[in-house]
Motif scaffolding. Structure first.
Motif, PDB file in Angstrom:
ATOM      1  N   VAL A   1      -2.106   8.577   2.462  1.00 59.16           N
ATOM      2  CA  VAL A   1      -3.343   9.353   2.339  1.00 59.16           C
ATOM      3  C   VAL A   1      -3.232  10.660   3.118  1.00 59.16           C
ATOM      4  CG1 VAL A   1      -5.806   9.414   2.880  1.00 59.16           C
ATOM      5  CG2 VAL A   1      -4.796   7.330   1.947  1.00 59.16           C
ATOM      6  N   LYS A   2      -3.486  11.754   2.417  1.00 63.39           N
ATOM      7  CA  LYS A   2      -3.522  13.078   3.024  1.00 63.39           C
ATOM      8  C   LYS A   2      -4.156  14.036   2.031  1.00 63.39           C
ATOM      9  CE  LYS A   2       1.111  14.317   1.374  1.00 63.39           C
ATOM     10  NZ  LYS A   2       2.462  14.770   1.769  1.00 63.39           N
ATOM     11  N   GLU A   3      -4.577  15.184   2.507  1.00 67.91           N
ATOM     12  CA  GLU A   3      -5.132  16.192   1.616  1.00 67.91           C
ATOM     13  C   GLU A   3      -4.098  16.571   0.559  1.00 67.91           C
ATOM     14  OE1 GLU A   3      -8.280  19.107   3.066  1.00 67.91           O
ATOM     15  OE2 GLU A   3      -6.824  19.120   4.707  1.00 67.91           O
TER      16      GLU A   3
ATOM     17  N   SER B   1      -4.799   9.209  -8.488  1.00 65.60           N
ATOM     18  CA  SER B   1      -3.833   8.589  -9.390  1.00 65.60           C
ATOM     19  C   SER B   1      -2.548   8.221  -8.655  1.00 65.60           C
ATOM     20  CB  SER B   1      -3.526   9.542 -10.549  1.00 65.60           C
ATOM     21  OG  SER B   1      -2.483   9.036 -11.361  1.00 65.60           O
ATOM     22  N   GLU B   2      -2.040   9.138  -7.858  1.00 69.65           N
ATOM     23  CA  GLU B   2      -0.793   8.874  -7.139  1.00 69.65           C
ATOM     24  C   GLU B   2      -0.941   7.697  -6.185  1.00 69.65           C
ATOM     25  OE1 GLU B   2       1.501  13.083  -6.682  1.00 69.65           O
ATOM     26  OE2 GLU B   2      -0.489  12.978  -5.762  1.00 69.65           O
ATOM     27  N   LEU B   3      -2.075   7.621  -5.498  1.00 69.23           N
ATOM     28  CA  LEU B   3      -2.290   6.513  -4.566  1.00 69.23           C
ATOM     29  C   LEU B   3      -2.339   5.185  -5.301  1.00 69.23           C
ATOM     30  CD1 LEU B   3      -4.990   7.545  -1.932  1.00 69.23           C
ATOM     31  CD2 LEU B   3      -2.541   7.260  -1.606  1.00 69.23           C
ATOM     32  N   ASP B   4      -3.111   5.141  -6.388  1.00 64.77           N
ATOM     33  CA  ASP B   4      -3.233   3.902  -7.153  1.00 64.77           C
ATOM     34  C   ASP B   4      -1.869   3.434  -7.649  1.00 64.77           C
ATOM     35  OD1 ASP B   4      -3.470   2.494  -9.921  1.00 64.77           O
ATOM     36  OD2 ASP B   4      -5.437   2.176  -9.016  1.00 64.77           O
ATOM     37  N   LEU B   5      -1.112   4.358  -8.237  1.00 68.49           N
ATOM     38  CA  LEU B   5       0.187   3.988  -8.803  1.00 68.49           C
ATOM     39  C   LEU B   5       1.178   3.575  -7.720  1.00 68.49           C
ATOM     40  CD1 LEU B   5       0.490   6.649 -11.628  1.00 68.49           C
ATOM     41  CD2 LEU B   5       0.285   4.176 -11.912  1.00 68.49           C
ATOM     42  N   MET B   6       1.057   4.166  -6.544  1.00 65.15           N
ATOM     43  CA  MET B   6       1.930   3.802  -5.435  1.00 65.15           C
ATOM     44  C   MET B   6       1.773   2.321  -5.094  1.00 65.15           C
ATOM     45  SD  MET B   6       2.125   5.878  -1.882  1.00 65.15           S
ATOM     46  CE  MET B   6       2.256   7.416  -2.802  1.00 65.15           C
TER      47      MET B   6
ATOM     48  N   ARG C   1      -6.585 -10.352  -1.106  1.00 70.23           N
ATOM     49  CA  ARG C   1      -6.962  -8.939  -1.146  1.00 70.23           C
ATOM     50  C   ARG C   1      -7.066  -8.455   0.295  1.00 70.23           C
ATOM     51  NH1 ARG C   1     -10.887  -9.316  -4.249  1.00 70.23           N
ATOM     52  NH2 ARG C   1     -12.743  -9.197  -2.922  1.00 70.23           N
ATOM     53  N   ILE C   2      -6.606  -7.234   0.519  1.00 68.67           N
ATOM     54  CA  ILE C   2      -6.706  -6.602   1.833  1.00 68.67           C
ATOM     55  C   ILE C   2      -7.326  -5.231   1.614  1.00 68.67           C
ATOM     56  CG2 ILE C   2      -5.472  -5.767   3.857  1.00 68.67           C
ATOM     57  CD1 ILE C   2      -3.224  -7.783   3.121  1.00 68.67           C
ATOM     58  N   GLU C   3      -8.433  -4.967   2.293  1.00 67.78           N
ATOM     59  CA  GLU C   3      -9.188  -3.736   2.047  1.00 67.78           C
ATOM     60  C   GLU C   3      -9.548  -3.044   3.347  1.00 67.78           C
ATOM     61  OE1 GLU C   3     -13.372  -2.399  -0.147  1.00 67.78           O
ATOM     62  OE2 GLU C   3     -13.074  -4.485   0.488  1.00 67.78           O
ATOM     63  N   ASP C   4      -9.284  -1.736   3.374  1.00 69.49           N
ATOM     64  CA  ASP C   4      -9.708  -0.884   4.474  1.00 69.49           C
ATOM     65  C   ASP C   4     -10.531   0.283   3.949  1.00 69.49           C
ATOM     66  OD1 ASP C   4      -8.675  -1.967   6.922  1.00 69.49           O
ATOM     67  OD2 ASP C   4      -6.663  -1.426   6.251  1.00 69.49           O
ATOM     68  N   ASP C   5     -11.347   0.846   4.834  1.00 72.34           N
ATOM     69  CA  ASP C   5     -12.076   2.087   4.568  1.00 72.34           C
ATOM     70  C   ASP C   5     -11.345   3.217   5.283  1.00 72.34           C
ATOM     71  OD1 ASP C   5     -13.846   0.296   3.436  1.00 72.34           O
ATOM     72  OD2 ASP C   5     -15.215   0.330   5.141  1.00 72.34           O
ATOM     73  N   VAL C   6     -11.041   4.292   4.558  1.00 74.87           N
ATOM     74  CA  VAL C   6     -10.258   5.382   5.155  1.00 74.87           C
ATOM     75  C   VAL C   6     -10.994   6.712   5.008  1.00 74.87           C
ATOM     76  CG1 VAL C   6      -8.072   4.198   4.734  1.00 74.87           C
ATOM     77  CG2 VAL C   6      -8.905   5.834   3.043  1.00 74.87           C
ATOM     78  N   LEU C   7     -10.791   7.562   6.008  1.00 74.55           N
ATOM     79  CA  LEU C   7     -11.345   8.914   6.044  1.00 74.55           C
ATOM     80  C   LEU C   7     -10.192   9.902   5.970  1.00 74.55           C
ATOM     81  CD1 LEU C   7     -13.468  11.176   6.795  1.00 74.55           C
ATOM     82  CD2 LEU C   7     -12.966  10.593   9.201  1.00 74.55           C
ATOM     83  N   VAL C   8     -10.237  10.827   5.028  1.00 73.78           N
ATOM     84  CA  VAL C   8      -9.202  11.850   4.926  1.00 73.78           C
ATOM     85  C   VAL C   8      -9.417  12.876   6.029  1.00 73.78           C
ATOM     86  CG1 VAL C   8      -8.094  13.566   3.444  1.00 73.78           C
ATOM     87  CG2 VAL C   8      -9.102  11.517   2.418  1.00 73.78           C
ATOM     88  N   THR C   9      -8.361  13.160   6.787  1.00 73.68           N
ATOM     89  CA  THR C   9      -8.424  14.103   7.902  1.00 73.68           C
ATOM     90  C   THR C   9      -7.427  15.241   7.681  1.00 73.68           C
ATOM     91  OG1 THR C   9      -6.715  12.966   9.187  1.00 73.68           O
ATOM     92  CG2 THR C   9      -8.989  12.199   9.464  1.00 73.68           C
ATOM     93  N   GLU C  10      -7.401  16.169   8.615  1.00 75.98           N
ATOM     94  CA  GLU C  10      -6.453  17.285   8.518  1.00 75.98           C
ATOM     95  C   GLU C  10      -5.009  16.814   8.581  1.00 75.98           C
ATOM     96  OE1 GLU C  10      -7.289  20.055  11.589  1.00 75.98           O
ATOM     97  OE2 GLU C  10      -9.146  20.815  10.669  1.00 75.98           O
ATOM     98  N   ASN C  11      -4.789  15.713   9.294  1.00 76.70           N
ATOM     99  CA  ASN C  11      -3.421  15.259   9.543  1.00 76.70           C
ATOM    100  C   ASN C  11      -3.056  13.984   8.803  1.00 76.70           C
ATOM    101  OD1 ASN C  11      -3.014  17.372  11.508  1.00 76.70           O
ATOM    102  ND2 ASN C  11      -4.310  16.174  12.891  1.00 76.70           N
TER     103      ASN C  11
ATOM    104  N   CYS D   1      -4.999  10.496   7.583  1.00 79.76           N
ATOM    105  CA  CYS D   1      -6.246   9.743   7.443  1.00 79.76           C
ATOM    106  C   CYS D   1      -6.540   8.957   8.705  1.00 79.76           C
ATOM    107  CB  CYS D   1      -6.200   8.819   6.232  1.00 79.76           C
ATOM    108  SG  CYS D   1      -5.346   7.251   6.489  1.00 79.76           S
ATOM    109  N   GLU D   2      -7.797   8.616   8.856  1.00 73.43           N
ATOM    110  CA  GLU D   2      -8.258   7.710   9.906  1.00 73.43           C
ATOM    111  C   GLU D   2      -8.702   6.425   9.225  1.00 73.43           C
ATOM    112  OE1 GLU D   2     -12.036   7.189  12.996  1.00 73.43           O
ATOM    113  OE2 GLU D   2     -11.549   9.184  12.208  1.00 73.43           O
ATOM    114  N   VAL D   3      -8.134   5.310   9.635  1.00 71.02           N
ATOM    115  CA  VAL D   3      -8.551   4.013   9.098  1.00 71.02           C
ATOM    116  C   VAL D   3      -9.766   3.560   9.890  1.00 71.02           C
ATOM    117  CG1 VAL D   3      -7.871   1.646   8.585  1.00 71.02           C
ATOM    118  CG2 VAL D   3      -6.173   3.488   8.448  1.00 71.02           C
ATOM    119  N   LEU D   4     -10.891   3.436   9.215  1.00 71.58           N
ATOM    120  CA  LEU D   4     -12.154   3.155   9.895  1.00 71.58           C
ATOM    121  C   LEU D   4     -12.336   1.675  10.188  1.00 71.58           C
ATOM    122  CD1 LEU D   4     -14.477   5.522   7.807  1.00 71.58           C
ATOM    123  CD2 LEU D   4     -13.336   6.015   9.981  1.00 71.58           C
ATOM    124  N   THR D   5     -11.760   0.813   9.371  1.00 71.97           N
ATOM    125  CA  THR D   5     -11.808  -0.633   9.603  1.00 71.97           C
ATOM    126  C   THR D   5     -10.568  -1.027  10.395  1.00 71.97           C
ATOM    127  OG1 THR D   5     -11.039  -0.718   7.296  1.00 71.97           O
ATOM    128  CG2 THR D   5     -13.288  -1.432   7.729  1.00 71.97           C
TER     129      THR D   5
END
Length: 364
Positions: free
Chosen positions: A266-268, A273-278, A339-349, A351-355
Motif C-alpha cells: 500500500v502506497k500512493e 486493481s493491483e492490490l487485489d490481484l497481488m 480470513r484475516i482483515e486489517d484497516d489501513v490508512l494511506v500515508t505519505e510513506n 500506510c499505517e495499519v490501524l488494527t
C-alpha cells in the motif's frame, strides 16, 4: 462541517445543480454532524449553491439536531404533517428557477423519487454519488483520529473473544461476551452484526451466527467492528482452539502471506486493481485460488462499507488519506475457513495499519 458544505457547493456549481437533497443517514451526518436513523420518516440535508442550507427531520429529533452544530436552518415536522410540502416550500423560498436537482439515487426509493418528480416535474434529476464519494474518500485528521479509536476498540473486542473460547461455548455465547464488554467501555453501537463462526461454519464468508458449540480442533473466525463517534472499524481474525491440522495451518499461512503482501504494497499511486490481484495471485500460487470468492477490501469511514471497492476491476489509484480494508480469505466448504482483515490508512510513506491485533496463528 462548513468546509465540507463549501467543497460540495463547488462541485454543485461545476455540475450546474440548483438543489441537492441528501437523505442517507451517513451522508446527513457527514454534512451536519447529526446522526439519526428515522426509519420510514424523512431526514434530509438540502444544499444550494447560493442560499442557506436546511436540515429537515422529525419534530421529536429537533433538539438533538440543534446540538449537532449544523449551521443552516433546522426544520421539524410532526407525524401528521406532510414533510414534502415543507421541503417544497423551503426550496422555493431559496431558489426560483430550478433546472437540475441532485439526489442520492442509491438511497432514494421509488416513492420518494416520485414525490420529488411531482413537486418539480420539469426539472432534471441527477445522482450525487460521484460527488459525495470523492469528498468522503479522503479522511481529514479528525476523522482519522476517530477511526484509530474505533480500531483500538475492535482490537480489544478480538482479545475478549479469543479469551472466551472454551469447549462447549456457542458462537452466540462469545458474541454476547464481546458486546457486553464493549458496552462496559461505552460502545453504543457495532459497525455491523458481530460474527463468530466455529469449525466448518467459518467456511461461509458471511455465515450466520448460531448455537454451534466450539470443539477442540476448530478454527474460530471473528469478524466485527465498532462505531466510535460515527466512524467504523472492521477487523477479522481466525483463532485456533486446542490444536489445528496441517491443512488448517497451510490455509492460514496462505491467507496471511497474501494479506501481508497486499498491506506491505500500500502506497500512493498503486491501484486498487493491483492490490487485489497481488493478494489473489498469491492465493492462487498456494493452490487455493478457487476458494477466494470476494474482493480484497472496501472503503471504511462513516459507513462500514463505502467507496472505493478494492477489486481487480477498479483502476483507482490510492491517495494519502484513504482508509480501507484488506481482507483476503480462503473458504473450503464444510472443511475450513480463514480470513484475516486489517484497516489501513494511506500515508505519505506507505500506510499505517490501524488494527493492531496479532495476525500470527494463535492457538488457545
Amino acid at each position: 462541517m462548513q468546509k465540507r458544505i463549501n467543497s460540495f457547493i463547488r462541485h454543485m456549481q461545476n455540475e450546474q445543480l440548483d438543489v441537492a437533497m441528501i437523505t442517507s443517514t451517513e451522508n446527513v451526518f457527514y454534512f451536519s454532524q447529526f446522526y439519526s436513523n428515522p426509519h420510514e420518516r424523512l431526514l434530509a440535508v438540502v444544499i444550494f449553491p447560493n442560499a442557506e442550507p436546511f436540515l429537515i427531520c422529525p419534530l421529536m429529533e429537533v433538539p438533538d439536531a440543534k446540538k449537532s452544530g449544523f449551521s443552516g436552518s433546522i426544520i421539524g415536522y410532526s407525524d401528521i404533517e406532510n414533510p414534502w410540502e415543507i421541503v417544497k416550500s423551503e426550496i422555493e423560498k431559496r431558489v426560483h428557477n430550478i433546472n437540475r436537482i441532485g439526489i442520492e439515487k442509491l438511497h432514494m426509493n421509488v416513492e420518494r423519487f416520485e414525490q420529488i418528480h411531482a413537486m418539480f416535474s420539469s426539472v432534471q434529476i441527477v445522482g450525487l454519488e460521484d460527488i459525495i464519494h470523492q469528498l468522503r474518500l479522503i479522511k481529514d485528521e479528525d476523522e482519522i483520529a476517530k477511526l484509530r479509536k474505533a480500531c483500538e476498540l475492535a482490537d480489544y473486542a478480538i482479545e475478549v473473544g479469543m479469551n472466551e473460547i472454551k469447549e462447549g461455548k456457542t458462537e452466540l455465547d462469545i458474541v454476547a461476551a464481546i458486546e457486553y464488554e464493549l458496552k462496559r467501555k461505552g460502545v453504543e453501537q457495532m459497525s455491523f452484526a458481530t460474527t463468530v463462526l466455529a469449525g466448518a461454519n467459518a467456511a461461509s464468508p458471511h455465515g450466520n451466527v448460531g448455537l454451534t458449540p466450539i470443539k477442540k480442533g476448530d478454527f474460530v473466525l471473528f469478524d466485527l467492528g465498532v462505531v466510535y463517534e460515527g466512524y467504523c472499524s472492521d477487523i477479522t481474525r481466525t483463532i485456533g482452539y486446542h490444536h489445528v491440522t496441517d491443512q488448517q495451518k497451510d490455509v492460514y499461512e496462505a491467507v496471511l502471506k497474501a494479506q501481508e503482501k497486499a498491506v506491505n504494497a500500500v502506497k500512493e499511486g498503486i491501484t486498487c486493481s493491483e492490490l487485489d490481484l497481488m493478494a489473489r495471485n498469491s492465493i492462487k500460487e498456494a493452490g487455493y485460488g478457487e476458494y477466494f470468492p470476494h474482493r480484497l477490501g472496501h472503503g471504511l469511514g462513516i459507513s462500514v462499507h463505502e467507496y472505493p471497492s478494492v477489486t481487480e476491476t477498479n483502476p483507482l489509484s490510492l491517495k494519502k488519506g484513504m482508509v480501507f480494508t484488506i481482507e483476503p480469505g480462503i473458504y473450503i466448504p464444510n472443511q475450513v475457513g480463514v480470513r484475516i482483515e486489517d484497516d489501513v490508512l494511506v500515508t505519505e510513506n506507505g500506510c499505517e495499519v490501524l488494527t493492531k491485533f496479532s495476525k500470527e496463528l494463535i492457538i488457545v
